[in-house]
Design a protein around this motif. Structure first.
Motif, PDB file in Angstrom:
ATOM      1  N   LEU A 179       9.083   7.712   2.690  1.00 25.16           N
ATOM      2  CA  LEU A 179       8.852   6.379   2.137  1.00 25.16           C
ATOM      3  C   LEU A 179       7.849   5.606   2.981  1.00 25.16           C
ATOM      4  O   LEU A 179       6.920   4.977   2.451  1.00 25.16           O
ATOM      5  CB  LEU A 179      10.175   5.624   2.053  1.00 25.16           C
ATOM      6  N   LEU A 180       8.011   5.670   4.304  1.00 21.63           N
ATOM      7  CA  LEU A 180       7.053   4.999   5.189  1.00 21.63           C
ATOM      8  C   LEU A 180       5.665   5.619   5.041  1.00 21.63           C
ATOM      9  O   LEU A 180       4.657   4.905   5.058  1.00 21.63           O
ATOM     10  CB  LEU A 180       7.524   5.095   6.644  1.00 21.63           C
ATOM     11  N   GLY A 181       5.630   6.940   4.897  1.00 17.40           N
ATOM     12  CA  GLY A 181       4.349   7.612   4.717  1.00 17.40           C
ATOM     13  C   GLY A 181       3.646   7.159   3.446  1.00 17.40           C
ATOM     14  O   GLY A 181       2.414   7.027   3.415  1.00 17.40           O
ATOM     15  N   ALA A 182       4.429   6.905   2.391  1.00 17.91           N
ATOM     16  CA  ALA A 182       3.842   6.431   1.134  1.00 17.91           C
ATOM     17  C   ALA A 182       3.183   5.069   1.335  1.00 17.91           C
ATOM     18  O   ALA A 182       2.054   4.838   0.898  1.00 17.91           O
ATOM     19  CB  ALA A 182       4.924   6.348   0.051  1.00 17.91           C
ATOM     20  N   PHE A 183       3.879   4.160   2.020  1.00 25.28           N
ATOM     21  CA  PHE A 183       3.309   2.836   2.267  1.00 25.28           C
ATOM     22  C   PHE A 183       2.097   2.931   3.192  1.00 25.28           C
ATOM     23  O   PHE A 183       1.119   2.199   3.027  1.00 25.28           O
ATOM     24  CB  PHE A 183       4.370   1.910   2.872  1.00 25.28           C
ATOM     25  N   TRP A 184       2.179   3.825   4.174  1.00 23.62           N
ATOM     26  CA  TRP A 184       1.052   4.020   5.087  1.00 23.62           C
ATOM     27  C   TRP A 184      -0.164   4.520   4.322  1.00 23.62           C
ATOM     28  O   TRP A 184      -1.294   4.077   4.550  1.00 23.62           O
ATOM     29  CB  TRP A 184       1.442   5.023   6.173  1.00 23.62           C
ATOM     30  N   HIS A 185       0.074   5.446   3.414  1.00 27.56           N
ATOM     31  CA  HIS A 185      -0.999   6.022   2.608  1.00 27.56           C
ATOM     32  C   HIS A 185      -1.664   4.936   1.752  1.00 27.56           C
ATOM     33  O   HIS A 185      -2.893   4.881   1.641  1.00 27.56           O
ATOM     34  CB  HIS A 185      -0.419   7.122   1.721  1.00 27.56           C
ATOM     35  N   VAL A 186      -0.849   4.087   1.160  1.00 30.39           N
ATOM     36  CA  VAL A 186      -1.378   2.992   0.335  1.00 30.39           C
ATOM     37  C   VAL A 186      -2.258   2.074   1.179  1.00 30.39           C
ATOM     38  O   VAL A 186      -3.381   1.724   0.788  1.00 30.39           O
ATOM     39  CB  VAL A 186      -0.234   2.181  -0.305  1.00 30.39           C
ATOM     40  N   PHE A 187      -1.762   1.683   2.345  1.00 30.90           N
ATOM     41  CA  PHE A 187      -2.509   0.773   3.210  1.00 30.90           C
ATOM     42  C   PHE A 187      -3.850   1.374   3.606  1.00 30.90           C
ATOM     43  O   PHE A 187      -4.891   0.714   3.539  1.00 30.90           O
ATOM     44  CB  PHE A 187      -1.685   0.450   4.460  1.00 30.90           C
ATOM     45  N   ASP A 188      -3.833   2.652   4.013  1.00 29.83           N
ATOM     46  CA  ASP A 188      -5.068   3.315   4.437  1.00 29.83           C
ATOM     47  C   ASP A 188      -6.083   3.394   3.301  1.00 29.83           C
ATOM     48  O   ASP A 188      -7.282   3.133   3.487  1.00 29.83           O
ATOM     49  CB  ASP A 188      -4.771   4.728   4.948  1.00 29.83           C
TER      50      ASP A 188
END
Length: 247
Positions: A179-188
């Motif tokens: 889940l954190l990786g998904a948000f990180w991916h969106v931000f990047d």
């Protein structure tokens, strides 16, 4: 498996309904059969026969499920159970955010706020019990490497991500890094599309991460939560500056 009729009156309505029925039937087949990621599904011909639908209906349903990472189509080999990752969620959030005007300061802030709420709750759980020394040492090491990279004017986004993933590893919840990786991916992806620069003061970012570890070592749960909140306030402020073109 229940067979489906393809004979309703309105062709458009029938096509839409049958496609969704096939998608539900395939997902139920995976669950009922206890299939695991990477395992082979029945062939298209077998699905056509068992469901009583056309090849086009089966193929369209499988393509829709592939987009959701529920199945993986390997041309020439067959269809396999997918990983059911959160990639479709990240893609949807990215698209939703990029649809907003570039000058909309709230577009990325909404993503950051959701992640902030998630991480403040997680840090409270992490701080509820003493962290194993090896995890605290690992966090300290990551912060030191971040400081070294920052002093050399090198980016350290990967170390930042490693810090947050390591932080919650003790909870033993496999969904958290996804889940954190998904948000990180969106931000990047959004930051890259908007040409937003990284934090101009890396020592500030390093200091905020160090504050989190210091509070955890002291078993100061409220302090750890405050440090995490302060960290996110900095990210949100920087994102808003970049959005508005403020230097």
């Amino acid at each position: 498996m229940r067979r489906m009729s393809e004979e309703p009156r309105n062709p458009a309505i029938r096509h839409h309904r049958v496609s969704h029925q096939v998608q539900r039937a395939v997902t139920q087949l995976i669950l009922d059969s206890g299939l695991k990621p990477g395992e082979l599904l029945p062939t298209e011909a077998e699905l056509m026969e068992s469901l009583g639908v056309s090849r086009n209906s089966v193929r369209e349903a499988l393509k829709a499920l592939q987009a959701l990472d529920i199945v993986e189509i390997r041309h020439g080999y067959g269809t396999y159970v997918g990983q059911a990752s959160l990639t479709p969620l990240a893609d949807g959030l990215t698209f939703r955010t990029l649809l907003r005007p570039a000058a909309d300061a709230h577009a990325l802030a909404e993503i950051l706020q959701v992640r902030e709420i998630l991480e403040e709750g997680l840090i409270r759980r992490v701080a509820a019990a003493p962290l194993p020394p090896e995890i605290l040492d690992r966090l300290d090491d990551i912060v030191r490497r971040m400081a070294t990279a920052g002093a050399a004017d090198e980016p350290f986004a990967d170390l930042d991500r490693d810090f947050h993933e390591t932080l919650y590893r003790s909870l033993g919840n496999e969904l958290i890094p996804q889940l954190l990786g998904a948000f990180w991916h969106v931000f990047d992806r959004v930051a890259g599309a908007r040409s937003w620069s990284s934090d101009p003061a890396p020592e500030v970012t390093v200091g905020r991460h160090r504050d989190i570890v210091t509070a955890l070592r002291a078993q100061d749960a409220p302090g750890a939560q405050r440090a995490m909140a302060h960290h996110f306030r900095g990210i949100e402020a920087r994102a808003e500056q970049e959005t508005r073109g403020v230097e």
